[in-house]
Scaffold this motif. Structure first.
Motif, mmCIF file in Angstrom:
data_model
loop_
_atom_site.group_PDB
_atom_site.id
_atom_site.type_symbol
_atom_site.label_atom_id
_atom_site.label_comp_id
_atom_site.label_asym_id
_atom_site.label_seq_id
_atom_site.Cartn_x
_atom_site.Cartn_y
_atom_site.Cartn_z
ATOM 1 N N LEU A 198 0.821 -1.209 0.000
ATOM 2 C CA LEU A 198 0.000 0.000 0.000
ATOM 3 C C LEU A 198 0.854 1.257 0.000
ATOM 4 N N LEU A 259 -8.524 5.928 2.401
ATOM 5 C CA LEU A 259 -8.029 4.610 2.749
ATOM 6 C C LEU A 259 -8.958 3.964 3.779
ATOM 7 N N GLU A 263 -6.224 -0.414 5.892
ATOM 8 C CA GLU A 263 -5.127 0.093 5.067
ATOM 9 C C GLU A 263 -4.302 1.129 5.817
#
Length: 337
Positions: A198, A259, A263
């Protein structure tokens, strides 16, 4: 509730304009714009304050010399790199963490410090005033040496904090809306591998794959989230919940709340599992330091923990980055016994 308000430009993501004589309608419009960006609406019990801007300062009925000092504080806050090599030994500005000139809700706006201090701080176990709170940011987040208490620069930064709190009573009884970096609930499991993926997808374009950030012509454009040019192991953002709250509410820049909670936590876990300069409170032994500060501050960080994928013990070093000392002489205890 009457609030004084001018044009607001916050981290390039939030712009709000109103007349000088703000009223409940403008306050509601302010809240509506925040909620449209994914932030929660304030609870009825919460204090909503819209800080004045630098444009507002020009029209303020205060002494010109005070205006000059506040402008200096603003300049130091947004370009703290001008103190590089003296008080700052990394690539950070105050505004690297406190976005929107220190005014942005949910990005640790700085004005609450001006109305809640002096107050007890668990990090150092005693009552801190505003100057000491600012000194802590230089010690840890700037990996540096605090401004001298009572100095011109410390006065200027304090004045800027207090200017932003214009109209708020001291020690407000209401909880403050948008204070700090409110973190989403921690997931049951955190993934280093997913955080790395990520980070590469969402963060590396600005902060670089190696976490070194971006500087252009000696000016920090995007700060370093880890490494020698980042904050040290004593900075608040090494705590996972603080980093997750910052990321969730503010990143990627211009896309707050984009997000998921998982995340944000995974990126925080990855980011805070990287090395950085040593905690100034280091005793010379990482295990001993962890024993001393693990029950309080470092119980929320990766300090002294074994990184699973390579077995590295984090913070097991005496590296202080570009700083030619470990602990600034301004770190001290205080009691009234």
């Amino acid at each position: 509730m009457m609030r004084k308000l001018l044009t607001v430009a916050l981290s390039g993501t939030f712009a709000f304009s109103a007349n000088l004589a703000a009223n409940e309608d403008t306050t509601q419009a302010y809240i509506d714009q925040l909620t449209s960006m994914g932030f929660p609406a304030p609870k009825e019990s919460q204090l909503v304050h819209i800080p004045p801007t630098m444009a507002d300062l020009e029209e303020a009925d205060i002494h010109p010399e005070l205006k000059k000092v506040i402008r200096k504080g603003y300049d130091l806050f947004t370009n703290t790199q001008q103190l590089r090599g003296e008080n700052v030994f990394n690539n950070m500005n105050c505004s690297s963490c406190h976005l929107g000139e220190g005014r942005m809700p949910f990005s640790a706006p700085i004005w609450p410090a001006a109305v809640t201090l002096p107050g007890y701080r668990g990090k150092n176990g005693h009552v801190n005033n505003l100057e000491e709170r600012i000194a802590g940011c230089f010690t840890y987040s700037m990996n540096g040496k605090p401004l001298e208490y009572g100095s011109d620069n410390m006065l200027a930064l304090s004045a800027y904090h207090q200017w932003l709190a214009t109209g708020v009573e001291m020690y407000p009884k209401q909880p403050i809306y948008g204070r700090g970096f409110p973190a989403p609930e921690r997931p049951a499991e955190l993934s280093y591998a997913n955080g790395e993926k990520l980070y590469e997808e969402n963060c590396a374009v600005c902060h670089q794959e190696d976490g070194s950030g971006l500087r252009v012509d000696g000016h920090t454009v995007f700060p370093a989230p880890w490494g020698d040019m980042s904050n040290n192991w004593g900075a608040g953002i090494v705590r996972l919940f603080t980093a997750a709250g910052f990321i969730k509410n503010n990143m990627p820049l211009g896309q707050p709340n984009s997000l998921s909670d998982q995340e944000a936590w995974d990126i925080a876990f990855y980011m805070d599992s990287q090395e950085r300069p040593q905690d100034p409170r280091y005793t010379g032994d990482v295990k001993e330091t962890l024993e001393q500060f693990g029950p309080t501050f470092h119980k929320h960080s990766m300090y002294g923990q074994v990184r699973e994928h390579d077995g590295k013990v984090l913070a097991d070093h005496d590296n202080t980055g570009e700083k030619p000392f470990l602990k600034p002489d301004t770190i001290r205890s205080r009691n009234f016994d």
